[in-house]
Design a protein around this motif. Structure first.
Motif, mmCIF file in Angstrom:
data_model
loop_
_atom_site.group_PDB
_atom_site.id
_atom_site.type_symbol
_atom_site.label_atom_id
_atom_site.label_comp_id
_atom_site.label_asym_id
_atom_site.label_seq_id
_atom_site.Cartn_x
_atom_site.Cartn_y
_atom_site.Cartn_z
ATOM 1 N N PRO A 38 27.127 -48.863 13.488
ATOM 2 C CA PRO A 38 25.691 -48.646 13.769
ATOM 3 C C PRO A 38 24.908 -48.222 12.522
ATOM 4 O O PRO A 38 24.492 -47.067 12.389
ATOM 5 C CB PRO A 38 25.720 -47.536 14.824
ATOM 6 C CG PRO A 38 26.936 -46.734 14.473
ATOM 7 C CD PRO A 38 27.960 -47.747 13.991
ATOM 8 N N TRP A 39 24.712 -49.156 11.608
ATOM 9 C CA TRP A 39 24.050 -48.843 10.346
ATOM 10 C C TRP A 39 22.647 -48.280 10.549
ATOM 11 O O TRP A 39 22.154 -47.509 9.711
ATOM 12 C CB TRP A 39 23.982 -50.091 9.471
ATOM 13 C CG TRP A 39 25.319 -50.682 9.159
ATOM 14 C CD1 TRP A 39 25.848 -51.835 9.679
ATOM 15 C CD2 TRP A 39 26.317 -50.157 8.267
ATOM 16 N NE1 TRP A 39 27.111 -52.063 9.170
ATOM 17 C CE2 TRP A 39 27.420 -51.052 8.293
ATOM 18 C CE3 TRP A 39 26.379 -49.044 7.441
ATOM 19 C CZ2 TRP A 39 28.569 -50.850 7.536
ATOM 20 C CZ3 TRP A 39 27.523 -48.838 6.687
ATOM 21 C CH2 TRP A 39 28.596 -49.724 6.732
ATOM 22 N N ASP A 43 21.379 -41.529 8.310
ATOM 23 C CA ASP A 43 20.450 -40.422 8.089
ATOM 24 C C ASP A 43 20.659 -39.874 6.675
ATOM 25 O O ASP A 43 21.585 -39.104 6.428
ATOM 26 C CB ASP A 43 20.695 -39.315 9.123
ATOM 27 C CG ASP A 43 19.683 -38.185 9.018
ATOM 28 O OD1 ASP A 43 18.923 -38.145 8.028
ATOM 29 O OD2 ASP A 43 19.667 -37.332 9.930
ATOM 30 N N PRO A 44 19.801 -40.281 5.716
ATOM 31 C CA PRO A 44 19.996 -39.854 4.327
ATOM 32 C C PRO A 44 19.921 -38.345 4.127
ATOM 33 O O PRO A 44 20.488 -37.817 3.167
ATOM 34 C CB PRO A 44 18.860 -40.573 3.578
ATOM 35 C CG PRO A 44 17.842 -40.890 4.625
ATOM 36 C CD PRO A 44 18.621 -41.138 5.878
ATOM 37 N N SER A 45 19.254 -37.640 5.042
ATOM 38 C CA SER A 45 19.123 -36.190 4.883
ATOM 39 C C SER A 45 20.449 -35.473 5.107
ATOM 40 O O SER A 45 20.584 -34.295 4.753
ATOM 41 C CB SER A 45 18.074 -35.649 5.864
ATOM 42 O OG SER A 45 18.525 -35.732 7.207
ATOM 43 N N LYS A 46 21.431 -36.148 5.686
ATOM 44 C CA LYS A 46 22.718 -35.521 5.989
ATOM 45 C C LYS A 46 23.846 -35.990 5.071
ATOM 46 O O LYS A 46 25.022 -35.733 5.329
ATOM 47 C CB LYS A 46 23.088 -35.775 7.453
ATOM 48 C CG LYS A 46 22.146 -35.087 8.435
ATOM 49 C CD LYS A 46 22.608 -35.251 9.862
ATOM 50 C CE LYS A 46 21.680 -34.495 10.820
ATOM 51 N NZ LYS A 46 22.093 -34.636 12.232
ATOM 52 N N ARG A 102 29.283 -50.312 1.419
ATOM 53 C CA ARG A 102 27.936 -50.499 1.984
ATOM 54 C C ARG A 102 27.296 -49.160 2.306
ATOM 55 O O ARG A 102 26.111 -48.938 2.035
ATOM 56 C CB ARG A 102 28.008 -51.377 3.234
ATOM 57 C CG ARG A 102 26.660 -51.614 3.912
ATOM 58 C CD ARG A 102 26.766 -52.656 4.991
ATOM 59 N NE ARG A 102 25.521 -52.780 5.758
ATOM 60 C CZ ARG A 102 25.325 -53.671 6.722
ATOM 61 N NH1 ARG A 102 26.284 -54.544 7.022
ATOM 62 N NH2 ARG A 102 24.185 -53.703 7.385
ATOM 63 N N TRP A 103 28.093 -48.256 2.900
ATOM 64 C CA TRP A 103 27.548 -46.931 3.215
ATOM 65 C C TRP A 103 27.147 -46.208 1.923
ATOM 66 O O TRP A 103 26.096 -45.574 1.857
ATOM 67 C CB TRP A 103 28.564 -46.093 3.984
ATOM 68 C CG TRP A 103 28.029 -44.740 4.311
ATOM 69 C CD1 TRP A 103 27.266 -44.387 5.392
ATOM 70 C CD2 TRP A 103 28.161 -43.550 3.518
ATOM 71 N NE1 TRP A 103 26.917 -43.069 5.337
ATOM 72 C CE2 TRP A 103 27.452 -42.521 4.199
ATOM 73 C CE3 TRP A 103 28.807 -43.252 2.326
ATOM 74 C CZ2 TRP A 103 27.382 -41.221 3.700
ATOM 75 C CZ3 TRP A 103 28.736 -41.959 1.822
ATOM 76 C CH2 TRP A 103 28.033 -40.962 2.514
ATOM 77 N N GLU A 164 28.683 -34.958 8.224
ATOM 78 C CA GLU A 164 27.595 -34.727 9.172
ATOM 79 C C GLU A 164 26.699 -35.961 9.303
ATOM 80 O O GLU A 164 26.020 -36.122 10.311
ATOM 81 C CB GLU A 164 26.750 -33.531 8.713
ATOM 82 C CG GLU A 164 27.510 -32.211 8.748
ATOM 83 C CD GLU A 164 26.623 -31.037 8.378
ATOM 84 O OE1 GLU A 164 25.420 -31.247 8.142
ATOM 85 O OE2 GLU A 164 27.136 -29.909 8.329
ATOM 86 N N GLU A 165 26.709 -36.824 8.285
ATOM 87 C CA GLU A 165 25.916 -38.052 8.368
ATOM 88 C C GLU A 165 26.543 -38.931 9.447
ATOM 89 O O GLU A 165 27.734 -39.243 9.386
ATOM 90 C CB GLU A 165 25.918 -38.767 7.012
ATOM 91 C CG GLU A 165 24.814 -39.804 6.839
ATOM 92 C CD GLU A 165 25.038 -41.031 7.674
ATOM 93 O OE1 GLU A 165 24.123 -41.377 8.451
ATOM 94 O OE2 GLU A 165 26.124 -41.621 7.580
ATOM 95 N N PRO A 166 25.795 -39.334 10.482
ATOM 96 C CA PRO A 166 26.383 -39.975 11.663
ATOM 97 C C PRO A 166 27.108 -41.293 11.406
ATOM 98 O O PRO A 166 28.139 -41.558 12.026
ATOM 99 C CB PRO A 166 25.180 -40.172 12.600
ATOM 100 C CG PRO A 166 23.974 -40.070 11.736
ATOM 101 C CD PRO A 166 24.337 -39.116 10.636
ATOM 102 N N VAL A 167 26.601 -42.133 10.494
ATOM 103 C CA VAL A 167 27.265 -43.404 10.240
ATOM 104 C C VAL A 167 28.593 -43.178 9.527
ATOM 105 O O VAL A 167 29.619 -43.777 9.886
ATOM 106 C CB VAL A 167 26.361 -44.343 9.413
ATOM 107 C CG1 VAL A 167 27.113 -45.629 9.066
ATOM 108 C CG2 VAL A 167 25.094 -44.672 10.184
ATOM 109 N N LEU A 168 28.610 -42.298 8.528
ATOM 110 C CA LEU A 168 29.860 -41.999 7.833
ATOM 111 C C LEU A 168 30.866 -41.372 8.790
ATOM 112 O O LEU A 168 32.052 -41.704 8.771
ATOM 113 C CB LEU A 168 29.611 -41.064 6.647
ATOM 114 C CG LEU A 168 30.861 -40.678 5.837
ATOM 115 C CD1 LEU A 168 31.502 -41.917 5.214
ATOM 116 C CD2 LEU A 168 30.528 -39.661 4.763
ATOM 117 N N ASP A 169 30.402 -40.490 9.643
ATOM 118 C CA ASP A 169 31.277 -39.838 10.611
ATOM 119 C C ASP A 169 31.963 -40.884 11.494
ATOM 120 O O ASP A 169 33.186 -40.870 11.668
ATOM 121 C CB ASP A 169 30.466 -38.861 11.470
ATOM 122 C CG ASP A 169 31.319 -38.169 12.520
ATOM 123 O OD1 ASP A 169 32.495 -37.866 12.230
ATOM 124 O OD2 ASP A 169 30.825 -37.941 13.638
#
Length: 222
Positions: A38-39, A43-46, A102-103, A164-169
């Motif tokens: 789910p790219w 959330d860059p803030s995390k 990519r992330w 904490e960044e949702p995509v990386l998680d």
């Protein structure tokens, strides 16, 4: 180890799942694409700077899976089934690297993933001209590969717990799950009795088997 002239069934004549076929079965269960991630939830803030550096490094190692597969195919030059399993594994590794890369580019738009991998590949060179395992034997090669994958799965699990960044998680959790499933085989008698009283034994209660045959049968039925 299965030889090329053995029966073409996925089971040997003892009814046991051949190791290369088991590897292919596991690979088939884990098919996925970059589009499954789910790219749009990025959330860059995390983004954590330390985890970003770790993800960049991991992306290069994983992206190099094609060379590892080529090396394994050379080591198992007379075993086409093992070669097929190695190539399938190599493609999975490359895809892991592409996803992490990519992330990393989303987290750091200045990151040149392709350029970084080109430099990495020039420095980290595998013995692609080797005809035999550099670890002394085919058995040693497979044991070494298993140890690396155990470490890799733990590595991604640790990253997922920290991220904490949702995509990386989600990506790290996905890679950890696709890496390995830990099972114990040939566990009997007092060892089984002692294991059943430990926290590890309770967590693995449905993944401990009396024989390797039973473990492969469970994998094949999954």
């Amino acid at each position: 180890w299965p030889r090329p002239n053995r029966p073409k069934s996925q089971f040997s004549n003892q009814g046991r799942l051949a190791p290369a076929q088991a590897a292919l079965h596991i690979s088939a269960m884990s098919r996925w694409t970059l589009g499954d991630i789910p790219w749009d939830r990025f959330d860059p803030s995390k983004v954590d700077a330390d985890l970003l550096a770790v993800a960049k490094a991991a992306s290069l190692v994983e992206r190099n899976g094609g060379d590892y597969a080529t090396y394994l195919c050379n080591v198992f030059s007379d075993d086409p089934e093992m070669q097929e399993a190695a190539r399938a594994w190599g493609q999975e590794e490359i895809q892991h690297g592409m996803a992490l890369g990519r992330w990393a580019r989303m987290a750091d738009p200045a990151y040149d993933f392709d350029g970084a991998f080109e430099r990495f590949a020039q420095v980290i060179r595998l013995p692609l001209d080797a005809a035999d395992s550099v670890r002394g034997s085919r058995a040693g090669e497979l044991v070494a590969r298993c140890m690396v994958e155990v470490g890799t799965s733990s590595y991604y699990t640790a990253l997922a717990e920290k991220a904490e960044e949702p995509v990386l998680d989600q990506l790290e959790q996905s890679l950890a799950k696709r890496g390995i499933r830990f099972m114990l085989a040939e566990v009997k008698g007092p060892v089984m009795d002692r294991l059943s009283t430990t926290d590890l034994g309770r967590r693995l209660q449905d993944r401990v088997f009396l024989s390797t045959h039973d473990a492969f049968t469970r994998v094949a039925a999954a």
